[in-house]
Design a protein around this motif. Structure first.
Motif, PDB file in Angstrom:
ATOM      1  N   ASP A 176      48.738  20.932 -66.546  1.00 58.77           N
ATOM      2  CA  ASP A 176      47.520  20.540 -67.283  1.00 58.77           C
ATOM      3  C   ASP A 176      46.317  20.348 -66.354  1.00 58.77           C
ATOM      4  O   ASP A 176      45.277  19.813 -66.754  1.00 58.77           O
ATOM      5  CB  ASP A 176      47.771  19.262 -68.089  1.00 58.77           C
ATOM      6  N   VAL A 179      41.634  24.102 -66.889  1.00 58.85           N
ATOM      7  CA  VAL A 179      41.490  24.839 -68.149  1.00 58.85           C
ATOM      8  C   VAL A 179      41.105  26.280 -67.827  1.00 58.85           C
ATOM      9  O   VAL A 179      40.116  26.534 -67.146  1.00 58.85           O
ATOM     10  CB  VAL A 179      40.410  24.190 -69.048  1.00 58.85           C
ATOM     11  N   LYS A 182      39.603  28.324 -73.643  1.00 59.74           N
ATOM     12  CA  LYS A 182      39.231  27.220 -74.548  1.00 59.74           C
ATOM     13  C   LYS A 182      38.437  27.768 -75.735  1.00 59.74           C
ATOM     14  O   LYS A 182      37.646  28.705 -75.596  1.00 59.74           O
ATOM     15  CB  LYS A 182      38.385  26.203 -73.785  1.00 59.74           C
ATOM     16  N   TYR A 183      38.674  27.158 -76.930  1.00 64.97           N
ATOM     17  CA  TYR A 183      37.897  27.543 -78.110  1.00 64.97           C
ATOM     18  C   TYR A 183      37.878  26.368 -79.087  1.00 64.97           C
ATOM     19  O   TYR A 183      38.881  25.645 -79.228  1.00 64.97           O
ATOM     20  CB  TYR A 183      38.489  28.776 -78.797  1.00 64.97           C
ATOM     21  N   THR A 184      36.727  26.195 -79.790  1.00 65.95           N
ATOM     22  CA  THR A 184      36.559  25.096 -80.747  1.00 65.95           C
ATOM     23  C   THR A 184      36.101  25.645 -82.095  1.00 65.95           C
ATOM     24  O   THR A 184      35.223  26.518 -82.157  1.00 65.95           O
ATOM     25  CB  THR A 184      35.528  24.070 -80.252  1.00 65.95           C
ATOM     26  N   ALA A 260      41.320  31.070 -78.176  1.00 69.94           N
ATOM     27  CA  ALA A 260      41.463  30.410 -76.875  1.00 69.94           C
ATOM     28  C   ALA A 260      42.318  31.236 -75.914  1.00 69.94           C
ATOM     29  O   ALA A 260      41.997  31.363 -74.734  1.00 69.94           O
ATOM     30  CB  ALA A 260      42.075  29.020 -77.060  1.00 69.94           C
ATOM     31  N   LYS A 309      47.002  22.907 -75.142  1.00 69.15           N
ATOM     32  CA  LYS A 309      46.532  21.588 -75.580  1.00 69.15           C
ATOM     33  C   LYS A 309      45.734  21.772 -76.861  1.00 69.15           C
ATOM     34  O   LYS A 309      44.881  22.671 -76.956  1.00 69.15           O
ATOM     35  CB  LYS A 309      45.649  20.945 -74.517  1.00 69.15           C
ATOM     36  N   THR A 318      39.891  21.737 -81.106  1.00 69.22           N
ATOM     37  CA  THR A 318      39.750  22.459 -79.849  1.00 69.22           C
ATOM     38  C   THR A 318      41.136  22.797 -79.301  1.00 69.22           C
ATOM     39  O   THR A 318      42.004  21.916 -79.225  1.00 69.22           O
ATOM     40  CB  THR A 318      38.995  21.626 -78.795  1.00 69.22           C
ATOM     41  N   GLU A 320      42.946  24.340 -75.913  1.00 67.04           N
ATOM     42  CA  GLU A 320      42.762  24.681 -74.510  1.00 67.04           C
ATOM     43  C   GLU A 320      44.036  25.311 -73.951  1.00 67.04           C
ATOM     44  O   GLU A 320      45.152  24.954 -74.354  1.00 67.04           O
ATOM     45  CB  GLU A 320      42.431  23.437 -73.689  1.00 67.04           C
ATOM     46  N   ARG A 322      45.852  25.708 -70.311  1.00 69.16           N
ATOM     47  CA  ARG A 322      45.765  25.133 -68.974  1.00 69.16           C
ATOM     48  C   ARG A 322      46.891  25.644 -68.075  1.00 69.16           C
ATOM     49  O   ARG A 322      47.893  26.183 -68.544  1.00 69.16           O
ATOM     50  CB  ARG A 322      45.831  23.613 -69.036  1.00 69.16           C
TER      51      ARG A 322
END
Length: 335
Positions: A176, A179, A182-184, A260, A309, A318, A320, A322
């Motif tokens: 972890d 990152v 990532k996407y929201t 993501a 995550k 969101t 992520e 990692r």
């Protein structure tokens, strides 16, 4: 007087000779009759041989036993000749292929031996929560092995291939650190049912470990999105229409995950679009799912282990991707 006695002795002598001759004839006759009545050894032997010819030896049919490799329990015993081996070989092979397919993939009443990988997860204390490996029954290999054994009989073990997640346990707690994707997406937090469904599905993929070469299945990882698992009614798209259904909203989780992970260029195994455009991702950037139906599956082709995550805040989700700092520079991005 002398002549009288002489005559008497002559008569007695002649009588004795007669009696002796009769006795000898009688004895010879009795011996002859005895020899005729007694059976010979040759005759008894011949009768025994004829009896043996009339009772042929019973030949046991050839049997093939199929074994579970771990327990060595017999899964099935079959008699090849009864299924057409040697007389209808094409039919025999087709029957074996049908059985192997059902054994691997299951039926309406019986689960199959094939099973997708349920990935390991990273627990809150940094310890690994074990999932289950990928298991594949090689159907063609099984059929070929049975046919080969059908000539003389014997045993055949099920060719089960088990693949565990490919990562080092010592690295799990460090995955972890950085990152790399990532996407929201956003949703109306005031819609209770949809919000709950997004929270449950996000929790299911949170802290999932993806080893090198692992194939991730959204449906297998999340499980059934039904009332028994806490999912609630919410709007979902079915055949180009918005309808109410249990679990509506989980496609936002799968679509957020797709966007993501896509920056890493992973290998896609299965991916589907909705029949209508959705508002939370751009057109063509969605990934619809339905437990028991359409799935979102991809393979970790980056060359390094990854950690997913999923964070739900008020009105946003969101996802992520990692990994460890040591692995960041080693990531292979697909085209």
């Amino acid at each position: 007087m002398g002549r009288f006695f002489k005559g008497v002795w002559i008569l007695i002598f002649v009588g004795c000779i007669g009696v002796s001759g009769c006795a000898q004839q009688t004895s010879t006759k009795d011996e002859t009759e005895t020899k005729v009545v007694e059976p010979t050894e040759d005759k008894i032997t011949k009768e025994e041989e004829e009896k043996e010819v009339q009772e042929p030896e019973v030949v046991e049919p050839i049997v093939v036993d199929i074994l579970e490799p771990t327990t060595q329990e017999v899964v099935r015993s079959l008699t090849p000749i009864e299924l057409g081996y040697g007389t209808e070989d094409a039919k025999y092979k087709a029957e074996l292929e049908k059985w192997a397919r059902e054994l691997a993939r299951g039926s309406e009443t019986t689960p199959g031996l094939d099973s997708r990988m349920i990935p390991d997860k990273l627990g809150p204390d940094g310890q690994v929560i074990k999932g289950s490996p990928l298991i594949i029954l090689e159907e063609t290999e099984l059929v070929d092995s049975i046919i080969k054994a059908s000539e003389k009989g014997g045993t055949v073990e099920l060719p089960l291939y088990v693949t565990a997640s490919s990562y080092e346990l010592n690295d799990a707690a460090r995955l972890d650190e950085v990152v790399v994707g990532k996407y929201t997406t956003y949703f109306n937090a005031g819609v209770a049912g949809r919000t709950k469904n997004i929270e449950l599905s996000a929790e299911a993929i949170n802290n999932v470990i993806l080893g090198v070469g692992d194939v991730f299945s959204f449906n297998t990882t999340v499980g059934p999105s039904d009332e028994a698992h806490g999912y609630q009614p919410a709007e979902e798209i079915v055949n180009k229409k918005l309808v109410m259904g249990i679990g509506g909203g989980i496609c936002q989780t799968s679509s957020t995950l797709f966007n993501a992970i896509d920056v890493l260029g992973v290998g896609y195994v299965e991916k589907h679009h909705h029949s209508l455009s959705v508002g939370y991702v751009p057109k063509g950037r969605d990934a619809t799912v339905s437990y028991g139906g359409k799935d979102f599956r991809f393979e970790n082709t980056t060359g390094v282990p990854l950690l997913l995550k999923a964070i739900v805040s008020k009105g946003s989700l969101t996802v992520e991707v990692r990994t460890s700092k040591d692995y960041q520079a080693q990531i292979k991005k697909g085209i």
